[in-house]
Design a protein around this motif. Structure first.
Motif, PDB file in Angstrom:
ATOM      1  N   ILE A  67      54.387  67.860  85.309  1.00 53.63           N
ATOM      2  CA  ILE A  67      55.755  68.292  85.604  1.00 53.63           C
ATOM      3  C   ILE A  67      55.796  69.782  85.912  1.00 53.63           C
ATOM      4  O   ILE A  67      56.464  70.231  86.855  1.00 53.63           O
ATOM      5  CB  ILE A  67      56.683  67.948  84.424  1.00 53.63           C
ATOM      6  CG1 ILE A  67      56.886  66.427  84.348  1.00 53.63           C
ATOM      7  CG2 ILE A  67      58.029  68.653  84.554  1.00 53.63           C
ATOM      8  CD1 ILE A  67      57.675  65.976  83.137  1.00 53.63           C
ATOM      9  N   CYS A  94      63.007  64.730  86.507  1.00 57.99           N
ATOM     10  CA  CYS A  94      61.752  64.012  86.772  1.00 57.99           C
ATOM     11  C   CYS A  94      62.110  62.644  87.332  1.00 57.99           C
ATOM     12  O   CYS A  94      62.751  61.828  86.670  1.00 57.99           O
ATOM     13  CB  CYS A  94      60.944  63.867  85.485  1.00 57.99           C
ATOM     14  SG  CYS A  94      59.364  63.028  85.727  1.00 57.99           S
ATOM     15  N   LEU A 119      57.387  63.494  78.477  1.00 63.16           N
ATOM     16  CA  LEU A 119      58.509  63.991  79.272  1.00 63.16           C
ATOM     17  C   LEU A 119      59.551  64.647  78.380  1.00 63.16           C
ATOM     18  O   LEU A 119      60.102  65.710  78.705  1.00 63.16           O
ATOM     19  CB  LEU A 119      59.133  62.838  80.061  1.00 63.16           C
ATOM     20  CG  LEU A 119      60.459  63.103  80.780  1.00 63.16           C
ATOM     21  CD1 LEU A 119      60.310  64.226  81.800  1.00 63.16           C
ATOM     22  CD2 LEU A 119      60.955  61.821  81.452  1.00 63.16           C
ATOM     23  N   ALA A 141      53.600  63.674  88.601  1.00 61.40           N
ATOM     24  CA  ALA A 141      55.044  63.633  88.373  1.00 61.40           C
ATOM     25  C   ALA A 141      55.752  64.137  89.619  1.00 61.40           C
ATOM     26  O   ALA A 141      55.322  65.119  90.232  1.00 61.40           O
ATOM     27  CB  ALA A 141      55.428  64.481  87.171  1.00 61.40           C
ATOM     28  N   ILE A 194      56.855  59.085  87.440  1.00 62.25           N
ATOM     29  CA  ILE A 194      55.570  59.433  86.833  1.00 62.25           C
ATOM     30  C   ILE A 194      54.566  58.353  87.199  1.00 62.25           C
ATOM     31  O   ILE A 194      54.868  57.158  87.117  1.00 62.25           O
ATOM     32  CB  ILE A 194      55.694  59.544  85.300  1.00 62.25           C
ATOM     33  CG1 ILE A 194      56.563  60.742  84.910  1.00 62.25           C
ATOM     34  CG2 ILE A 194      54.318  59.651  84.643  1.00 62.25           C
ATOM     35  CD1 ILE A 194      56.872  60.814  83.427  1.00 62.25           C
ATOM     36  N   VAL A 215      51.580  64.557  81.068  1.00 62.33           N
ATOM     37  CA  VAL A 215      52.925  64.573  81.651  1.00 62.33           C
ATOM     38  C   VAL A 215      53.472  65.984  81.786  1.00 62.33           C
ATOM     39  O   VAL A 215      53.982  66.375  82.848  1.00 62.33           O
ATOM     40  CB  VAL A 215      53.875  63.689  80.825  1.00 62.33           C
ATOM     41  CG1 VAL A 215      55.306  63.816  81.332  1.00 62.33           C
ATOM     42  CG2 VAL A 215      53.423  62.229  80.893  1.00 62.33           C
TER      43      VAL A 215
END
Length: 798
Positions: A768, A678, A708, A665, A681, A764
């Motif tokens: 992140i 963000c 997310l 990410a 991805i 994810v």
């Protein structure tokens, strides 16, 4: 418009046939836009895009002497999973729930490919509960394609074998001299379509009565990957036209002429409430209000429920708002999020609590002699399902059978409960299947069907449509439990690695709450919930490993923990992959190289056939491919200030059916406001054979967006024994404006297909989190990660 309507009727005939049989009328007024203005504009294109190809007529050979044609509606059913009609239409029976993942298209491909059917002549039927499909009704865990692959390949091969046998007899040749292509059996002296073969079965002793034993089916040759014509190829999805035109029938569309509407007045907590007093004086002023019912529930699914009955949904909704109910207080009303965390920490500190999954010799010695130990804890907030279609069910007693009309993901689980609620044997309860306006694990639990049945029972079997308003749905939701995780490692600075690991996972257990028979067995015969641990039982070689699953008993006593998309694999990789990055930082190691060194495929991480062939080496392969895709580590030097890329890898969903996944990410952190954005991805996925490429990509993409959402936006809090957020004014899932660019790569191989519904979620959040650290220097260890967390970290100098 006529063509569009005809197309919709043909494609969705399964639903319309069953609705006619049960005298169900679906109201499409809310879809008028699709069927008129939008439909008129798009009709020609849709009709062209989905129309079936015409075929030139084929001359049949003369019938053998004395042979007679079967009745026009005679179907050939080689197995319970498909039928072939005299007009050549192939119907594939689907027991999995359709909730936007195109499961029918994926599964129909498997059987149609193996039998060499003409895809333009294939349709799908989402079947109702029947004894012959008993035990098969479950759509969750990313199991559908994986669990159906071998079964449907054999079923398709059986159909093909029997059709060729009969075609050879009709054509006066041998089966070995025939070949099959696109629904046509071709012999040396002629050819027959599947429909013609069925139409010309000479008598009841031939094709229509033939069947194969399980042993004979297992012995049939199956296609090699090179021989497949539908699997992995672009084809039209079979469920798209009815959804586009508005003809798809969802549970909330069901209507009977003599039906009444019901809405519940919910008690303050899920468990323990009892009704003391009901005052409907204000409700009686609402036109259409009929009465209230205090439910007497022998199943204890809906404790303390009062249901309002009215002639319309608006009347039921308003009358429920005006109804005054007094309940007995419950202990759960005193429980808060802080209490759950305190309980989780106490359980973690007690060595006697929980169930050991791994307890390798040498863990204690490694920690006692370690140069340094490194420990961190990670927490996650509760998450609601928030399906677009709130849960609902319509119940009635019809010809001695209790019918439950609803969308559900696990009919096999709830049928015994419904039978108990009705006070009848299970064979007197039938669930009628509809499209789901969102499932995500919420409709694995069919608890919402129980009050509909109880209300209908109280009215003598009259049809009752019970619907929950959004705030009811949220309050009654089987939420994803808050979690607490503790990870400790003995570090080896000389060899830049991990000598041993201890890992505790504490959360409410959904399987214990809803399906205790499916609990797994850990060390010493102690039970645990595998869906509250998956992902923590990783494929890294970390030396001796101690892994413990702990039930937060206070959570299970307060609310009903539920399965939510990715279940524990939605929070365990968050902790593990955040921790691995932190450990790499402690040891001054590159996080990708650090992971690859531990994915060595030794011991229990070697993998096994048929599901986990290659073991940790395949997880290493997706991580290496990801590194190449993003140009790691050089990419970090090309990014603007306050921007970083983080990586993560895991194997969702389960160790016995791993879909190897690696993700990255790119995140920007505004150091002034704390805003986290963000930007992109990347996901690399090894799910074995990809059956339905378009559906697979949609699944991974949707999962990534949900991941997310839970990473940066979505979450609530337990207050007074239930979740505080009840609608979009205070529950904040991902909005369209926050969608990042997504790039997805599937590894190309011919291994058995694994699941795709949930793995996109798993990597994810940690990717992140790791990106936030690379962008800002701050480690966040609670989900969701919000701007205030960045500002708090700045003040604390974290």
């Amino acid at each position: 418009m006529a063509k569009l309507s005809q197309l919709a009727r043909e494609t969705d005939r399964a639903f319309h046939q069953k609705n006619t049989a049960h005298k169900v009328r679906a109201s499409f007024s809310r879809r008028t836009f699709l069927l008129t203005g939008f439909g008129s504009a798009m009709g020609a294109g849709l009709a062209f895009g989905f129309a079936r190809q015409a075929r030139a007529g084929i001359v049949l050979p003369p019938l053998p002497a004395g042979a007679q044609l079967p009745a026009a509606d005679t179907l050939f059913e080689p197995t319970i999973w498909c039928t072939i009609a005299p007009d050549g239409e192939v119907t594939v029976n689907i027991v999995r729930a359709e909730m936007g993942q195109h499961v029918g298209t994926a599964l129909a491909r498997i059987i149609a490919d193996e039998m060499d059917a003409d895809w333009n002549r294939v349709r799908i039927d989402y079947v109702n509960t029947e004894k012959r499909f008993a035990g098969q009704y479950v759509t969750g865990g990313s199991w559908s394609v994986w669990a159906t692959w071998d079964l449907f390949r054999q079923a398709g091969a059986a159909a093909r074998y029997l059709l060729v046998q009969e075609a050879a007899r009709l054509l006066g040749t041998t089966p070995e001299a025939c070949r099959v292509n696109d629904g046509i059996v071709v012999g040396p002296n002629g050819s027959l379509t599947f429909g013609q073969i069925v139409s010309h079965a000479a008598d009841n002793a031939t094709l229509l009565k033939k069947s194969l034993t399980p042993q004979e089916m297992a012995a049939l040759p199956l296609k090699t990957p090179q021989q497949r014509t539908l699997i992995g190829r672009p084809v039209a999805a079979l469920d798209i036209p009815p959804k586009v035109t508005g003809h798809a029938v969802y549970g909330c569309d069901v209507h009977f002429d003599d039906m009444v509407y019901a809405r519940p007045k919910l008690p303050p907590t899920r468990y323990g409430a009892r009704v003391r007093r009901v005052d409907d004086s204000q409700s009686r002023k609402v036109p259409g209000y009929e009465r209230f019912i205090v439910l007497d529930d022998p199943t204890n699914e809906v404790q303390g429920w009062v249901v309002v009955i009215a002639k319309s949904w608006p009347a039921a909704k308003l009358a429920t708002d005006l109804l005054k109910v007094e309940w007995t207080p419950t202990p759960a009303q005193e429980v808060s999020e802080a209490d759950l965390l305190v309980r989780a920490r106490k359980l973690h500190e007690d060595p006697r609590s929980g169930t050991n999954i791994y307890d390798d010799p040498g863990v204690g010695k490694a920690f006692d002699t370690a140069e340094e130990t490194f420990s961190q804890t990670y927490t996650t907030a509760p998450v609601a399902h928030f399906t677009l279609e709130p849960v609902n069910a319509t119940a009635r007693l019809h010809e001695g059978i209790w019918e439950i009309h609803t969308g559900n993901q696990w009919q096999s689980l709830i049928l015994p409960t419904l039978a108990k609620a009705a006070g009848v044997p299970q064979d007197q309860v039938r669930m009628i299947t509809y499209y789901l306006g969102g499932g995500f694990g919420r409709r694995l639990n069919g608890d919402y069907a129980v009050p509909a049945l109880l209300a209908s029972k109280a009215l003598g079997g009259r049809p009752v449509k019970l619907m929950l308003a959004r705030n009811d749905d949220m309050a009654f939701d089987s939420i994803r439990s808050p979690s607490f995780q503790s990870i400790s490692c003995a570090l080896d600075y000389q060899n830049k690695g991990i000598r041993a690991m201890r890992y505790d996972v504490v959360a409410g257990w959904p399987t214990l709450a809803a399906a205790p028979a499916f609990m797994a067995e850990g060390m010493g015969g102690k039970k645990y919930d595998p869906f509250a641990l998956s992902g923590a039982d990783h494929w890294y070689d970390v030396g001796p490993f101690h892994l413990r699953a702990i039930c937060n008993d206070l959570a299970n006593q307060t609310f009903r923990p539920g399965w939510l998309r990715a279940v524990s694999a939605g929070w365990t990789p968050w902790a593990l992959e955040s921790y691995i990055d932190e450990a790499a930082d402690q040891l001054d190691q590159d996080p990708v190289a650090f992971r690859l060194a531990m994915l060595d495929g030794k011991g229990r991480n070697a993998g096994s056939a048929p599901n986990a062939i290659g073991g940790a080496h395949r997880q290493a392969a997706v991580l290496q491919r990801l590194a190449e895709l993003i140009n790691w580590p050089d990419v970090q030097d090309t990014l603007p200030s306050d921007t970083g890329i983080g990586i993560a890898t895991t194997f969702g969903q389960e160790r016995n059916m791993p879909t190897w996944t690696a993700g990255a990410a790119q995140v920007h952190v505004n150091q002034t406001t704390g805003q986290i954005t963000c930007q992109k991805i990347w996901l690399v996925v090894d799910a074995g054979t990809i059956v339905d490429p378009d559906g697979a990509r949609a699944q991974i993409e949707g999962g990534a967006l949900w991941g997310l959402s839970m990473a940066l936006f979505e979450g609530t809090e337990i207050v007074h024994g239930t979740i505080a957020a009840r609608n979009l004014n205070n529950y904040t899932p991902l909005r369209m404006g926050d969608d990042p660019e997504i790039e997805i790569v599937f590894m190309d191989n011919t291994y058995k297909p694994m699941g795709l519904g949930e793995p996109g979620v798993t990597v994810v959040a940690p990717a992140i989190g790791n990106a936030i650290y690379n962008a800002s220097g701050f480690r966040l260890r609670h989900l969701p990660m919000r701007p205030q967390d960045i500002l708090t970290a700045q003040k604390q100098g974290a």
